[in-house]
Design a protein around this motif. Sequence first.
Motif, PDB file in Angstrom:
ATOM      1  N   VAL A   6      37.442  43.908  35.749  1.00 18.70           N
ATOM      2  CA  VAL A   6      37.681  44.107  37.446  1.00 18.70           C
ATOM      3  C   VAL A   6      37.737  42.409  37.809  1.00 18.70           C
ATOM      4  O   VAL A   6      36.979  41.678  36.887  1.00 18.70           O
ATOM      5  N   ARG A   7      38.195  42.245  38.949  1.00 20.09           N
ATOM      6  CA  ARG A   7      38.431  41.139  39.295  1.00 20.09           C
ATOM      7  C   ARG A   7      38.159  41.080  41.188  1.00 20.09           C
ATOM      8  O   ARG A   7      38.279  42.098  41.603  1.00 20.09           O
ATOM      9  N   PHE A   8      37.460  39.895  41.521  1.00 19.84           N
ATOM     10  CA  PHE A   8      37.370  39.597  42.984  1.00 19.84           C
ATOM     11  C   PHE A   8      38.437  38.412  42.962  1.00 19.84           C
ATOM     12  O   PHE A   8      38.257  37.320  42.326  1.00 19.84           O
ATOM     13  N   ALA A   9      39.320  38.421  44.087  1.00 19.97           N
ATOM     14  CA  ALA A   9      40.348  37.351  43.973  1.00 19.97           C
ATOM     15  C   ALA A   9      40.588  36.771  45.407  1.00 19.97           C
ATOM     16  O   ALA A   9      41.439  36.890  46.085  1.00 19.97           O
ATOM     17  N   PRO A  10      39.546  35.956  45.765  1.00 20.28           N
ATOM     18  CA  PRO A  10      39.589  35.209  47.202  1.00 20.28           C
ATOM     19  C   PRO A  10      40.556  34.000  47.174  1.00 20.28           C
ATOM     20  O   PRO A  10      40.834  33.449  45.834  1.00 20.28           O
ATOM     21  N   PHE A  42      40.752  32.727  41.642  1.00 15.52           N
ATOM     22  CA  PHE A  42      40.733  31.878  42.755  1.00 15.52           C
ATOM     23  C   PHE A  42      42.377  31.999  42.965  1.00 15.52           C
ATOM     24  O   PHE A  42      43.202  31.507  42.155  1.00 15.52           O
ATOM     25  N   ASP A  43      42.733  32.782  44.264  1.00 14.35           N
ATOM     26  CA  ASP A  43      44.143  32.722  44.477  1.00 14.35           C
ATOM     27  C   ASP A  43      44.623  31.416  45.473  1.00 14.35           C
ATOM     28  O   ASP A  43      44.418  31.418  46.462  1.00 14.35           O
ATOM     29  N   ASP A  44      44.758  30.411  44.524  1.00 15.99           N
ATOM     30  CA  ASP A  44      44.806  29.286  45.008  1.00 15.99           C
ATOM     31  C   ASP A  44      46.475  28.423  44.934  1.00 15.99           C
ATOM     32  O   ASP A  44      46.373  27.475  44.547  1.00 15.99           O
ATOM     33  N   LEU A 184      54.226  33.262  46.789  1.00 13.15           N
ATOM     34  CA  LEU A 184      53.584  34.205  47.502  1.00 13.15           C
ATOM     35  C   LEU A 184      52.457  34.937  46.683  1.00 13.15           C
ATOM     36  O   LEU A 184      52.513  34.962  45.633  1.00 13.15           O
ATOM     37  N   TYR A 185      51.322  35.717  47.308  1.00 10.36           N
ATOM     38  CA  TYR A 185      50.371  36.178  46.768  1.00 10.36           C
ATOM     39  C   TYR A 185      50.811  37.030  45.701  1.00 10.36           C
ATOM     40  O   TYR A 185      50.398  37.135  44.510  1.00 10.36           O
ATOM     41  N   THR A 186      51.811  38.268  45.937  1.00 10.78           N
ATOM     42  CA  THR A 186      52.126  39.229  45.216  1.00 10.78           C
ATOM     43  C   THR A 186      52.409  38.951  43.802  1.00 10.78           C
ATOM     44  O   THR A 186      51.681  39.948  42.895  1.00 10.78           O
TER      45      THR A 186
HETATM   46  N1  GLU Z   1      43.877  37.015  47.577  1.00  9.76           N
HETATM   47  C1  GLU Z   1      43.742  38.424  47.795  1.00  9.76           C
HETATM   48  C2  GLU Z   1      43.106  38.796  49.190  1.00  9.76           C
HETATM   49  O1  GLU Z   1      42.154  38.079  49.264  1.00  9.76           O
HETATM   50  C3  GLU Z   1      43.693  39.145  46.635  1.00  9.76           C
HETATM   51  C4  GLU Z   1      43.910  40.527  47.009  1.00  9.76           C
HETATM   52  C5  GLU Z   1      43.775  41.301  45.723  1.00  9.76           C
HETATM   53  O2  GLU Z   1      42.524  41.660  45.432  1.00  9.76           O
HETATM   54  O3  GLU Z   1      44.741  41.639  45.052  1.00  9.76           O
HETATM   55  O4  GLU Z   1      43.412  39.577  49.985  1.00  9.76           O
END
Ligand code: GLU
Length: 446
Positions: A6-10, A42-44, A184-186
Amino acid sequence: MSKPIVRFAPSPTGRIHIGNARPALMNALFARREGGVFVLRFDDTDLARSKREYADSIEVDLAWLGIPPDMVVRQSERFEIYDDAVARLRDMGRLYACYETAEELEFRRKRQLARGLPPIYDRAALKLSPDEKVQLEAEGRRPHWRFRLDHRNEVWHDLVRGPSHVDTSSLSDPILVREDGTYLYTLPSIVDDIDLKITHVIRGEDHVTNTAVQIQIFEALGAKVPIFGHINLLTTTSGEGLSKRLGHLSLTSLREAGLEPQAVASLAVLVGSAESVRAVADLDELARLIDFDHISRSPAKFDENELYNLNARLIHDMSYEAVKTRLAAMDADGGEAFWLAIRGNLAKVVDAAGWWVVVRGPITPVIVDRAFVDAACNLLPPAPWDTTTWKTWTEAVKEATGIKGKALFMPLRLALTGMEHGPELAALLPLIGPERARARLSGKAA
Ligand code: GLU
């Protein structure tokens, strides 16, 4: 179940707050419980807004919560695999070039709304001929790239919400790449989920619509679609969503305010679930309480004050062993007897320092009845003192003076501690000891 990944993606564009702690904990504790892997991603990709200092603070926050990741990845270091995915989608005709400017799109949107139509991208770019594209590029336009959705009722079984669906014909084809080539994030999210073999995507329910889109992209890329779970979002008691604006709820601020990580974790996990919100000191126990089938569908309203109640409750049960190093670090390690005497009076562990001063002094005694306190002082039992000394002493004082109850205890408390309230004097008296007690009862700062 095979071991979950699993992941947490801030996005590291600010400090994370208690609302972000919720998905972070749900993922990390689920992985811990099932013997899986917890990835911090990290979504950077937004290089202008993402900051290393925020990423670092997020790592500190997760470690403080007790959920350091097993692995850290940064999207900013992974552009090549996103570029590959773009090439593949483009080759299979799922990604198409669009040349509309933001103003043109806005104008069309308004016109659709005025006609009572849903403001969905009309796919005009799909009809452009190669010549028209050359022409547009010659005018200096650069394309942005949209993913062509299959219009259908996209159905999935959500880990939290059960059977779920989104009609993708009600959505615009999502832009995956901007005209300046940035992502973009997607798409990066999906490419990483595939690459890291993520089994469960557990995130806030603000992503439900994205899920329908993302399922189609997973499939277009020939990948197995992970299990999705969307958890309700935390809101304030007035129903307001949490944003980075509410800085005092950032994990860094909560830590600095002296809250225990388990108080934050207990609230972040249990609020809006079938479990009662209570202080759970052990993260393995908290992990066992996560039940994705019984998370409420409505927003999880949380009361900030509850954090402080949970904090106090945790401290009231905290063992000396658990807190010893912290007491020593603030020069307030008065041993186990001291800790057990004061913990019930603490709202925060740092408050122990104040009680240590009350024990070791110097404090300024408050003498409200000189004659009474003198008489009491003369009746102090001989050393050594223990937790029975207070009772022996006050019974002798009562006998000698005829004074009892509050009229007896309060002047002694004020003289011995300088305060009206505090821990049991039976526990404090032997810690204060005969010498300081005598000095204080005589009105001297000691
Ligand atoms: N960076 C996205 C957010 O913070 C991640 C979302 C996801 O978990 O896919 O909303």
